[in-house]
Design a protein around this motif. Structure first.
Motif, mmCIF file in Angstrom:
data_model
loop_
_atom_site.group_PDB
_atom_site.id
_atom_site.type_symbol
_atom_site.label_atom_id
_atom_site.label_comp_id
_atom_site.label_asym_id
_atom_site.label_seq_id
_atom_site.Cartn_x
_atom_site.Cartn_y
_atom_site.Cartn_z
ATOM 1 N N PRO A 1 2.813 -3.178 7.509
ATOM 2 C CA PRO A 1 2.198 -4.506 7.541
ATOM 3 C C PRO A 1 2.816 -5.434 6.494
ATOM 4 C CG PRO A 1 0.506 -2.795 7.604
ATOM 5 C CD PRO A 1 1.812 -2.110 7.319
ATOM 6 N N GLN A 2 2.915 -6.715 6.843
ATOM 7 C CA GLN A 2 3.580 -7.693 5.970
ATOM 8 C C GLN A 2 2.939 -7.722 4.587
ATOM 9 O OE1 GLN A 2 4.762 -11.400 7.752
ATOM 10 N NE2 GLN A 2 4.587 -12.478 5.830
ATOM 11 N N GLN A 3 1.620 -7.620 4.497
ATOM 12 C CA GLN A 3 0.970 -7.683 3.178
ATOM 13 C C GLN A 3 1.394 -6.512 2.296
ATOM 14 O OE1 GLN A 3 -2.943 -7.587 4.894
ATOM 15 N NE2 GLN A 3 -3.335 -5.505 4.178
ATOM 16 N N ASP A 4 1.569 -5.326 2.882
ATOM 17 C CA ASP A 4 1.999 -4.158 2.109
ATOM 18 C C ASP A 4 3.475 -4.265 1.735
ATOM 19 O OD1 ASP A 4 -0.564 -3.069 2.343
ATOM 20 O OD2 ASP A 4 -0.050 -2.026 4.186
ATOM 21 N N LEU A 5 4.267 -4.780 2.647
ATOM 22 C CA LEU A 5 5.687 -4.985 2.370
ATOM 23 C C LEU A 5 5.870 -5.984 1.224
ATOM 24 C CD1 LEU A 5 8.553 -4.266 3.227
ATOM 25 C CD2 LEU A 5 8.459 -6.173 4.826
ATOM 26 N N ALA A 6 5.077 -7.040 1.229
ATOM 27 C CA ALA A 6 5.155 -8.046 0.166
ATOM 28 C C ALA A 6 4.865 -7.418 -1.192
ATOM 29 C CB ALA A 6 4.183 -9.194 0.447
ATOM 30 N N THR A 7 3.841 -6.565 -1.275
ATOM 31 C CA THR A 7 3.511 -5.955 -2.571
ATOM 32 C C THR A 7 4.607 -4.991 -3.013
ATOM 33 O OG1 THR A 7 2.236 -4.039 -1.756
ATOM 34 C CG2 THR A 7 1.043 -6.121 -2.059
ATOM 35 N N TYR A 8 5.308 -4.409 -2.066
ATOM 36 C CA TYR A 8 6.419 -3.508 -2.377
ATOM 37 C C TYR A 8 7.603 -4.279 -2.965
ATOM 38 C CZ TYR A 8 10.169 -0.129 -1.521
ATOM 39 O OH TYR A 8 11.242 0.721 -1.656
ATOM 40 N N GLU B 1 -2.977 -5.164 -5.360
ATOM 41 C CA GLU B 1 -2.309 -3.928 -4.968
ATOM 42 C C GLU B 1 -0.801 -4.086 -5.123
ATOM 43 O OE1 GLU B 1 -3.459 -2.868 -0.994
ATOM 44 O OE2 GLU B 1 -5.592 -2.883 -1.504
ATOM 45 N N ILE B 2 -0.170 -3.047 -5.670
ATOM 46 C CA ILE B 2 1.284 -3.009 -5.778
ATOM 47 C C ILE B 2 1.737 -1.704 -5.137
ATOM 48 C CG2 ILE B 2 3.268 -2.905 -7.318
ATOM 49 C CD1 ILE B 2 1.572 -4.462 -9.365
ATOM 50 N N THR B 3 2.480 -1.817 -4.042
ATOM 51 C CA THR B 3 2.971 -0.638 -3.337
ATOM 52 C C THR B 3 4.201 -0.114 -4.049
ATOM 53 O OG1 THR B 3 2.125 -1.479 -1.238
ATOM 54 C CG2 THR B 3 3.837 0.233 -1.123
ATOM 55 N N SER B 4 4.199 1.190 -4.332
ATOM 56 C CA SER B 4 5.348 1.758 -5.025
ATOM 57 C C SER B 4 6.301 2.469 -4.073
ATOM 58 C CB SER B 4 4.883 2.667 -6.157
ATOM 59 O OG SER B 4 4.920 3.993 -5.856
ATOM 60 N N LEU C 1 -0.761 1.086 -6.480
ATOM 61 C CA LEU C 1 -1.611 1.033 -7.661
ATOM 62 C C LEU C 1 -2.267 -0.326 -7.748
ATOM 63 C CD1 LEU C 1 -0.063 -0.623 -10.236
ATOM 64 C CD2 LEU C 1 1.437 1.321 -9.927
ATOM 65 N N ASN C 2 -3.330 -0.365 -8.522
ATOM 66 C CA ASN C 2 -4.089 -1.587 -8.711
ATOM 67 C C ASN C 2 -3.694 -2.198 -10.051
ATOM 68 O OD1 ASN C 2 -6.038 -3.504 -9.324
ATOM 69 N ND2 ASN C 2 -7.718 -2.293 -8.522
ATOM 70 N N LYS C 3 -3.229 -3.447 -10.005
ATOM 71 C CA LYS C 3 -2.912 -4.168 -11.238
ATOM 72 C C LYS C 3 -3.728 -5.451 -11.259
ATOM 73 C CE LYS C 3 0.565 -6.199 -14.089
ATOM 74 N NZ LYS C 3 1.608 -7.175 -14.077
ATOM 75 N N ASP C 4 -4.740 -5.462 -12.101
ATOM 76 C CA ASP C 4 -5.604 -6.636 -12.254
ATOM 77 C C ASP C 4 -6.184 -7.100 -10.921
ATOM 78 O OD1 ASP C 4 -4.936 -6.627 -14.999
ATOM 79 O OD2 ASP C 4 -3.174 -7.886 -14.608
ATOM 80 N N GLY C 5 -6.586 -6.151 -10.082
ATOM 81 C CA GLY C 5 -7.201 -6.474 -8.803
ATOM 82 C C GLY C 5 -6.219 -6.688 -7.661
#
Length: 178
Positions: free
Chosen positions: A151-158, A51-54, A45-49
């Motif tokens: 990818p590390q960027q997606d893991l970080a948002t998770y 990405e947050i992976t759920s 989802l997008n939170k204030d621009g």
């Protein structure tokens, strides 16, 4: 019966989708569920621009923005492939027919919903109870394959941190294991 067997049994359409393809956009109504034969996806989802992976999904799993799919309301989530994926497509009309007429499918889907609920409960508790480094270590111990495929960027948002913070955590953990 697992999801791929259901897909084969009901002759669902099979599609191949390139990596980083958006299957559902935030604000759209989810009219399809996907069963993953090969590949990886994420719901975010997008939170204030930002990405947050759920959640991440891999082979053998059913994936959709369930709230949107079941209620036909706009989705709060985006659904995106992380790798090239081979997917089976379950449309809403077929799903509704199966739920109405097939008790085995209905039972299987109820088990799936329970599994997803338990997953989200644990995930939320982890955010309330654990520090980001503890969440990373837990993933490292319980799901090392995820760390190799995501990818590390997606893991970080998770995990709820920036990629830079994740890199620091990874370095600290690697040094402490030596």
């Amino acid at each position: 019966m697992d999801a791929i067997k259901w897909a084969a049994l009901f002759g669902l359409e099979s599609i191949t989708v390139p990596a980083r393809t958006q299957l559902l956009l935030e604000g759209s109504i989810a009219r399809k569920m996907y069963i993953i034969e090969k590949g990886a996806l994420r719901i975010w989802l997008n939170k204030d621009g930002s990405e947050i992976t759920s959640q991440f999904f891999f082979e053998g799993k059913l994936v959709a923005s369930l709230e949107s799919f079941l209620s036909l309301q706009p989705s709060s989530f985006c659904l995106e492939t992380l790798e090239e994926c081979k997917l089976y497509v379950l449309d809403k009309m077929t799903f509704d027919e199966l739920m109405k007429n097939d008790s085995d499918f209905r039972e299987w889907f109820q088990e799936y919903i329970l599994d997803r609920f338990l997953y989200y409960s644990k995930h939320v508790l982890s955010f309330l109870r654990d520090k980001p480094e503890e969440r990373y270590i837990h993933l490292l111990r319980t799901n090392p394959e995820l760390l190799k495929r995501v990818p590390q960027q997606d893991l970080a948002t998770y995990i709820g941190i920036t990629p830079v913070s994740l890199s620091r955590i990874r370095n600290r953990v690697a040094k402490s294991e030596k």
